[in-house]
Write a protein that holds these residues in place. Structure first.
Motif, PDB file in Angstrom:
ATOM      1  N   ASP A 134      68.612  34.374  12.673  1.00  9.74           N
ATOM      2  CA  ASP A 134      67.714  34.102  13.792  1.00  9.74           C
ATOM      3  C   ASP A 134      67.681  32.612  14.107  1.00  9.74           C
ATOM      4  N   ALA A 135      67.701  31.781  13.050  1.00  9.70           N
ATOM      5  CA  ALA A 135      67.572  30.335  13.228  1.00  9.70           C
ATOM      6  C   ALA A 135      68.741  29.756  14.025  1.00  9.70           C
ATOM      7  N   VAL A 136      69.972  30.082  13.631  1.00  8.28           N
ATOM      8  CA  VAL A 136      71.117  29.508  14.347  1.00  8.28           C
ATOM      9  C   VAL A 136      71.226  30.089  15.751  1.00  8.28           C
ATOM     10  N   THR A 137      70.799  31.347  15.916  1.00 10.94           N
ATOM     11  CA  THR A 137      70.822  31.956  17.247  1.00 10.94           C
ATOM     12  C   THR A 137      69.814  31.276  18.165  1.00 10.94           C
ATOM     13  N   ALA A 138      68.604  31.057  17.655  1.00 16.85           N
ATOM     14  CA  ALA A 138      67.573  30.395  18.452  1.00 16.85           C
ATOM     15  C   ALA A 138      67.972  28.964  18.791  1.00 16.85           C
ATOM     16  N   LYS A 139      68.565  28.260  17.833  1.00 20.93           N
ATOM     17  CA  LYS A 139      69.019  26.886  18.085  1.00 20.93           C
ATOM     18  C   LYS A 139      70.080  26.873  19.186  1.00 20.93           C
ATOM     19  N   LEU A 140      70.990  27.835  19.159  1.00 19.66           N
ATOM     20  CA  LEU A 140      72.009  27.934  20.205  1.00 19.66           C
ATOM     21  C   LEU A 140      71.370  28.156  21.567  1.00 19.66           C
ATOM     22  N   VAL A 141      70.393  29.047  21.627  1.00 17.93           N
ATOM     23  CA  VAL A 141      69.700  29.322  22.891  1.00 17.93           C
ATOM     24  C   VAL A 141      69.036  28.047  23.420  1.00 17.93           C
ATOM     25  N   LEU A 142      68.335  27.331  22.554  1.00 21.30           N
ATOM     26  CA  LEU A 142      67.633  26.119  22.989  1.00 21.30           C
ATOM     27  C   LEU A 142      68.618  25.060  23.471  1.00 21.30           C
ATOM     28  N   GLU A 143      69.735  24.902  22.760  1.00 23.04           N
ATOM     29  CA  GLU A 143      70.747  23.935  23.181  1.00 23.04           C
ATOM     30  C   GLU A 143      71.283  24.273  24.571  1.00 23.04           C
ATOM     31  N   LYS A 144      71.569  25.550  24.805  1.00 28.88           N
ATOM     32  CA  LYS A 144      72.121  25.952  26.094  1.00 28.88           C
ATOM     33  C   LYS A 144      71.069  25.816  27.200  1.00 28.88           C
ATOM     34  N   TRP A 145      69.816  26.097  26.875  1.00 29.31           N
ATOM     35  CA  TRP A 145      68.753  25.935  27.866  1.00 29.31           C
ATOM     36  C   TRP A 145      68.611  24.466  28.250  1.00 29.31           C
ATOM     37  N   LYS A 146      68.620  23.573  27.264  1.00 25.38           N
ATOM     38  CA  LYS A 146      68.498  22.142  27.541  1.00 25.38           C
ATOM     39  C   LYS A 146      69.684  21.648  28.364  1.00 25.38           C
ATOM     40  N   SER A 147      70.876  22.126  28.025  1.00 28.72           N
ATOM     41  CA  SER A 147      72.062  21.742  28.782  1.00 28.72           C
ATOM     42  C   SER A 147      71.964  22.211  30.220  1.00 28.72           C
ATOM     43  N   GLU A 148      71.466  23.401  30.403  1.00 27.03           N
ATOM     44  CA  GLU A 148      71.286  23.951  31.751  1.00 27.03           C
ATOM     45  C   GLU A 148      70.265  23.135  32.544  1.00 27.03           C
ATOM     46  N   GLN A 149      69.166  22.765  31.885  1.00 28.53           N
ATOM     47  CA  GLN A 149      68.147  21.958  32.558  1.00 28.53           C
ATOM     48  C   GLN A 149      68.695  20.589  32.950  1.00 28.53           C
ATOM     49  N   LEU A 150      69.519  20.004  32.088  1.00 32.57           N
ATOM     50  CA  LEU A 150      70.110  18.698  32.376  1.00 32.57           C
ATOM     51  C   LEU A 150      71.065  18.783  33.562  1.00 32.57           C
ATOM     52  N   ARG A 151      71.880  19.836  33.601  1.00 35.79           N
ATOM     53  CA  ARG A 151      72.800  20.011  34.732  1.00 35.79           C
ATOM     54  C   ARG A 151      72.033  20.167  36.032  1.00 35.79           C
ATOM     55  N   THR A 152      70.954  20.939  35.971  1.00 35.24           N
ATOM     56  CA  THR A 152      70.140  21.154  37.169  1.00 35.24           C
ATOM     57  C   THR A 152      69.545  19.838  37.657  1.00 35.24           C
ATOM     58  N   LYS A 153      69.074  19.035  36.708  1.00 37.41           N
ATOM     59  CA  LYS A 153      68.470  17.744  37.062  1.00 37.41           C
ATOM     60  C   LYS A 153      69.511  16.807  37.659  1.00 37.41           C
ATOM     61  N   ASN A 154      70.721  16.804  37.074  1.00 34.87           N
ATOM     62  CA  ASN A 154      71.761  15.887  37.531  1.00 34.87           C
ATOM     63  C   ASN A 154      72.346  16.267  38.877  1.00 34.87           C
ATOM     64  N   THR A 155      72.268  17.557  39.216  1.00 29.40           N
ATOM     65  CA  THR A 155      72.821  18.006  40.500  1.00 29.40           C
ATOM     66  C   THR A 155      71.782  18.065  41.594  1.00 29.40           C
ATOM     67  N   ALA A 156      70.527  17.792  41.245  1.00 28.94           N
ATOM     68  CA  ALA A 156      69.476  17.814  42.267  1.00 28.94           C
ATOM     69  C   ALA A 156      69.685  16.670  43.245  1.00 28.94           C
ATOM     70  N   SER A 157      69.338  16.877  44.485  1.00 30.92           N
ATOM     71  CA  SER A 157      69.500  15.840  45.506  1.00 30.92           C
ATOM     72  C   SER A 157      68.434  14.769  45.312  1.00 30.92           C
ATOM     73  N   PRO A 158      68.678  13.549  45.806  1.00 25.01           N
ATOM     74  CA  PRO A 158      67.682  12.482  45.671  1.00 25.01           C
ATOM     75  C   PRO A 158      66.346  12.847  46.291  1.00 25.01           C
ATOM     76  N   ASP A 159      66.360  13.665  47.338  1.00 27.78           N
ATOM     77  CA  ASP A 159      65.094  14.034  47.977  1.00 27.78           C
ATOM     78  C   ASP A 159      64.273  14.977  47.114  1.00 27.78           C
ATOM     79  N   ASP A 160      64.923  15.640  46.145  1.00 25.81           N
ATOM     80  CA  ASP A 160      64.194  16.549  45.279  1.00 25.81           C
ATOM     81  C   ASP A 160      63.308  15.781  44.319  1.00 25.81           C
TER      82      ASP A 160
END
Length: 323
Positions: free
Chosen positions: A297-323
């Motif tokens: 469970d621990a390594v699975t949860a860590k993987l999920v959190l890593e992928k979620w953070k990566s997804e959030q970072l990509r979303t932030k980096n691709t957001a337009s300046p007006d956002d």
């Protein structure tokens, strides 16, 4: 002051979990666990609180992996439901902590984590132990574990046939209707397992449903149900004649009715096979008795959190300046 924990529901967890990423992490974790280095991994046997009034149990599964910086626990409630009940038999929540400060960093629904890490470990067992030529897969059960096992086994391996049995035929038919590929619904366990090279038992049985006389010599069985010391899926003949592999010796000797009640001897942990300290004797009939471990469970949860953070970072980096 610590940030509020990330809250991830089952849909998000399921979307982020990929077997291609998960399987190598689980293999590595189980290999490390079987080295028994307490400076690396601490994982006590699951603590279980009986809920007699409602025929259920609450299990607590903590784990600490020092090198990976993972501190985690899963809380899982599991019940013996009446046949035909619409209530879930298991519900789980996974908590990740910051190991330095002790604060909760993430709270995740444990449904998809439990289903996918269990199926992934079963697939690892089959990769190590199934016959060299495996063409027929049999799945006993029609619930969430049956579905996750179908998904990973048909992704990782190339079976020509899949047989499915469930105590209620209409549930098996509903299960099969949601699948792609050549899948046959069988009327009995005996019919389903005859000639099968790999058998998955994912049922709510508390008495044996799979008998050794029906099992093809050299077949591999991944037994994932019967998680209490007085519950069983497999009979004495099968347990005593097969080579028995487990995820944790301590867990199996405390919780597995299939092992305890049959008096079967444990041959090895999967992690010991991964490490090369015990052989994978795929030419013999083998049983992998899965009970689940906190480190999974621990390594699975860590993987999920890593992928979620990566997804959030990509979303932030691709957001337009007006956002």
């Amino acid at each position: 002051m610590a940030e509020s924990p990330v809250l991830l529901n089952t849909d998000v967890v399921a979307r982020l979990l990929c077997y291609d990423d998960l399987i190598p992490r689980l293999e590595s974790a189980m290999g490390k666990f079987s080295k028994r280095d307490s400076s690396e991994i601490i994982q006590p046997v699951r603590s279980v609180v009986p809920i007699h009034k409602h025929d259920g149990f609450l299990g607590l599964m903590p784990a600490y992996m020092a090198a990976e910086g993972i501190l985690c626990t899963k809380m899982v409630a599991f019940y013996k439901r009446a046949e035909g009940s619409s209530l879930p038999s298991t519900q789980a929540t996974v908590l990740l902590f910051d190991p330095e400060y002790g604060n909760v960093t993430a709270i995740m629904d444990g449904e998809a984590i439990t289903a996918r890490r269990t199926a992934a470990v079963s697939a690892i067992s089959a990769k190590l132990l199934q016959p060299a030529l495996s063409e027929v897969l049999c799945i006993l059960g029609s619930g969430q574990q049956a579905r996750s096992h179908y998904d990973v086994f048909t992704k990782v391996f190339k079976f020509k046939e899949v047989h499915v049995w469930s105590r209620r035929r209409e549930m098996a038919e509903q299960f099969v209707n949601d699948l792609r590929g050549l899948v046959t619904v069988c009327s009995s366990v005996k019919e389903a397992v005859m000639g099968a090279d790999v058998i998955v038992t994912a049922t709510g049985a508390s008495e044996p449903i799979l008998f050794g006389e029906w099992v093809k010599p050299g077949a591999h069985i991944a037994a994932v149900g019967a998680c209490r010391p007085d519950w069983r899926e497999l009979d004495d003949v099968l347990m005593r004649e097969a080579l028995v592999y487990v995820d944790s010796r301590e867990g199996a000797l405390a919780e597995s009715g299939d092992i305890i009640l049959s008096g079967a001897q444990i041959f090895a942990e999967l992690g010991e096979v991964i490490n090369g300290s015990f052989p994978a004797q795929r030419e013999k009939t083998t049983v992998f008795k899965s009970l689940g471990m906190g480190i999974q469970d621990a390594v699975t949860a860590k993987l999920v959190l890593e992928k979620w953070k990566s997804e959030q970072l990509r979303t932030k980096n691709t957001a337009s300046p007006d956002d």
